[in-house]
Design an enzyme around this catalytic site. Structure first.
Site, PDB file in Angstrom:
ATOM      1  N   PHE A 141     -15.728 -25.662 -17.132  1.00 17.62           N
ATOM      2  CA  PHE A 141     -17.033 -26.154 -16.705  1.00 17.62           C
ATOM      3  C   PHE A 141     -17.204 -25.832 -15.224  1.00 17.62           C
ATOM      4  O   PHE A 141     -16.356 -26.173 -14.402  1.00 17.62           O
ATOM      5  CB  PHE A 141     -17.158 -27.665 -16.918  1.00 17.62           C
ATOM      6  CG  PHE A 141     -18.533 -28.176 -16.568  1.00 17.62           C
ATOM      7  CD1 PHE A 141     -19.574 -28.069 -17.476  1.00 17.62           C
ATOM      8  CD2 PHE A 141     -18.796 -28.719 -15.320  1.00 17.62           C
ATOM      9  CE1 PHE A 141     -20.855 -28.499 -17.149  1.00 17.62           C
ATOM     10  CE2 PHE A 141     -20.076 -29.157 -14.983  1.00 17.62           C
ATOM     11  CZ  PHE A 141     -21.107 -29.043 -15.897  1.00 17.62           C
ATOM     12  N   ASP A 226     -11.791 -23.035  -9.183  1.00 16.79           N
ATOM     13  CA  ASP A 226     -12.832 -24.055  -9.066  1.00 16.79           C
ATOM     14  C   ASP A 226     -12.113 -25.392  -8.924  1.00 16.79           C
ATOM     15  O   ASP A 226     -11.549 -25.921  -9.884  1.00 16.79           O
ATOM     16  CB  ASP A 226     -13.724 -24.029 -10.315  1.00 16.79           C
ATOM     17  CG  ASP A 226     -14.788 -25.123 -10.299  1.00 16.79           C
ATOM     18  OD1 ASP A 226     -14.636 -26.101  -9.553  1.00 16.79           O
ATOM     19  OD2 ASP A 226     -15.762 -24.988 -11.056  1.00 16.79           O
ATOM     20  N   LYS A 255     -17.829 -32.681  -5.083  1.00 15.64           N
ATOM     21  CA  LYS A 255     -17.487 -34.052  -5.510  1.00 15.64           C
ATOM     22  C   LYS A 255     -16.934 -34.921  -4.374  1.00 15.64           C
ATOM     23  O   LYS A 255     -17.678 -35.454  -3.584  1.00 15.64           O
ATOM     24  CB  LYS A 255     -16.538 -33.995  -6.697  1.00 15.64           C
ATOM     25  CG  LYS A 255     -17.273 -33.532  -7.963  1.00 15.64           C
ATOM     26  CD  LYS A 255     -16.531 -33.887  -9.206  1.00 15.64           C
ATOM     27  CE  LYS A 255     -17.193 -33.384 -10.467  1.00 15.64           C
ATOM     28  NZ  LYS A 255     -18.216 -34.258 -10.995  1.00 15.64           N
TER      29      LYS A 255
HETATM   30  N1  PLP Z   1     -17.075 -27.368 -11.338  1.00 20.18           N
HETATM   31  C1  PLP Z   1     -16.375 -28.372 -11.886  1.00 20.18           C
HETATM   32  C2  PLP Z   1     -14.937 -28.170 -12.171  1.00 20.18           C
HETATM   33  C3  PLP Z   1     -16.986 -29.588 -12.179  1.00 20.18           C
HETATM   34  O1  PLP Z   1     -16.277 -30.567 -12.741  1.00 20.18           O
HETATM   35  C4  PLP Z   1     -18.358 -29.742 -11.892  1.00 20.18           C
HETATM   36  C5  PLP Z   1     -19.047 -31.006 -12.204  1.00 20.18           C
HETATM   37  O2  PLP Z   1     -18.590 -31.821 -12.962  1.00 20.18           O
HETATM   38  C6  PLP Z   1     -19.048 -28.674 -11.310  1.00 20.18           C
HETATM   39  C7  PLP Z   1     -18.391 -27.507 -11.038  1.00 20.18           C
HETATM   40  C8  PLP Z   1     -20.517 -28.792 -10.985  1.00 20.18           C
HETATM   41  O3  PLP Z   1     -20.671 -29.568  -9.845  1.00 20.18           O
HETATM   42  P1  PLP Z   1     -22.149 -30.112  -9.463  1.00 20.18           P
HETATM   43  O4  PLP Z   1     -22.544 -31.069 -10.531  1.00 20.18           O
HETATM   44  O5  PLP Z   1     -21.928 -30.751  -8.112  1.00 20.18           O
HETATM   45  O6  PLP Z   1     -23.041 -28.940  -9.385  1.00 20.18           O
END
Ligand code: PLP
Length: 405
Positions: A141, A226, A255
């Protein structure tokens, strides 16, 4: 002004919201540490930390003071000028990580969009213009914007959203052979999470991460992690990649970075420094001085209160308690997994996680679910042993009762 009753707020939300969320019937009025209070005056132990965001707890005085002070000084400067908090914060990030350069933005998805552009533009600059493909992992994700959505490896998020970005391929996670087959002379970058959080807290093997580094080096591709959910102390080290010793070429963060103030970042190694020349990429609110003041205060709070060490110690306790639940035949839980204070408990298919979460909430404990059947535990990094133990006692009692029904 008296607060409207929660049911009025919920009704209004249903009328004026777009309908793309399904929030629990709880209207948050305030928070303090690991607790949230609703508009009816009920208090809840928050083991979600707002989807792994409020790393230093709710309303941490250092963070709220820093926000207020900076907001009173200057709220926004744009990237036409320098502002000290953003420079100091970028410097801090380079001091705490193996990375040398930082791009600041507003969310995890925006950070991952930046990674995609960074990879392509880097190879373009070197004259390797055909090297545009990106390989990501099934189940991963990476966010909801179109590029980040394309990287995301779960079709459920993509229904009716196409056409998506071209040149992105997915291979099974934790499968090095699949990755080695997918990466080649046209691969610009590999992008993976160190722990697939939204997929259900699936931890990458260290050998897999080391293997990814080798595969990328052998093929001239960049390796990106990520760390939007795993970074910032959540797994008991500043970045989760530290457990494996693997250093990627760049990583995305968000986050916990400003512990609730919207912010994201991309940290890159020196050889990528010139990949995005002036005019090639930007963000109006990126490096916002209030967000950066909050982020600096988060780091101070983490240092002063040894929160990353706390995440490791409490994480070990959480792991042991969840493993005991999974091993107990009287409790409907199949498996416990995760790292530090990012952990999952897998429920059997016959148990509806939504109703289990409702029962936790009725008993004063907030949790969330990921990957369908997995309960996610992602409390603030400064949670005390008593708070965690109390929360787990409620989880245990609720699940025990669920089996008897
Ligand atoms: N990458 C990861 C691993 C995530 O867990 C999330 C959100 O849960 C995101 C990207 C997306 O982040 P945002 O909601 O701040 O765009």
């Amino acid at each position: 002004m008296s607060l409207p009753h929660s049911h009025e707020i919920i009704e209004t939300a249903q009328r004026v919201g777009l309908g793309n969320y399904r929030p629990a019937p709880l209207v948050v009025a305030s928070g303090h540490g690991c607790y949230l209070r609703d508009t009816e005056g009920r208090e809840y132990l928050d083991l979600t930390a707002g989807n792994a965001v409020t790393a230093v707890g709710h309303a941490h005085p250092r963070v709220t003071e820093a926000i207020a002070r900076q907001a009173a000084a200057v709220l926004h400067t744009s990237n036409l000028f320098h502002n000290e908090p953003s420079v100091r914060f970028a410097q801090e990030l380079t001091r705490r990580t193996p990375f040398d350069r930082v791009f600041l933005c507003n969310s995890g998805a925006e950070a991952n969009e930046t990674l995609i552009k960074l990879a392509r533009r880097h190879h373009h600059r070197l004259g390797d213009t055909a090297r545009t493909r990106i390989v990501a992992a099934t189940g991963g994700f990476h966010g909801r914007t179109m590029g980040a959505l394309t990287l995301t490896g779960r079709d459920v998020y993509k229904v009716g959203m196409g056409p998506l970005l071209g040149g992105v391929h997915h291979v099974p996670y934790n499968d090095l052979n699949a990755m080695a087959e997918a990466v080649g002379p046209y691969t610009a970058a590999v992008v993976v999470e160190v722990v697939q959080a939204e997929a259900g807290i699936i931890v990458a093997d260290d050998a897999y991460l080391r293997g990814l580094r080798e595969v990328c080096d052998r093929n001239g591709a960049l390796l990106f992690f990520d760390e939007v959910q795993t970074g910032y102390g959540r797994t008991g080290t500043f970045l989760a990649q530290e457990h494996s010793g693997v250093v990627p070429d760049a990583c995305s963060l968000a986050k916990g970075i400003a512990a609730g103030f919207p912010m994201g970042a991309v940290a890159v190694r020196e050889d990528l420094a010139g990949a995005l020349p002036p005019g090639s990429h930007a963000s109006t609110f990126g490096g916002n001085p209030v967000a950066c003041a909050a982020a600096l205060a988060v780091l101070d709070a983490m240092d002063d209160e040894s929160m990353i060490e706390n995440a490791a110690v409490r994480g070990a306790y959480l792991a042991a308690r969840l493993a005991a639940l999974a091993a107990d035949p009287e409790i409907p839980a199949l498996e416990a997994r995760g790292k530090g204070l990012l952990r999952g408990l897998v429920l059997p298919d016959h148990l509806d996680p939504a109703s289990v979460l409702d029962e936790f909430r009725e008993r004063g404990v907030l949790l969330s679910r990921v990957g369908g059947q997995v309960l996610r535990f992602s409390p603030a990094l400064n949670i005390t042993l008593k708070e965690l133990a109390d929360g787990l006692d409620v989880v245990e009692r609720t699940l025990r009762a669920a089996l008897r029904r």
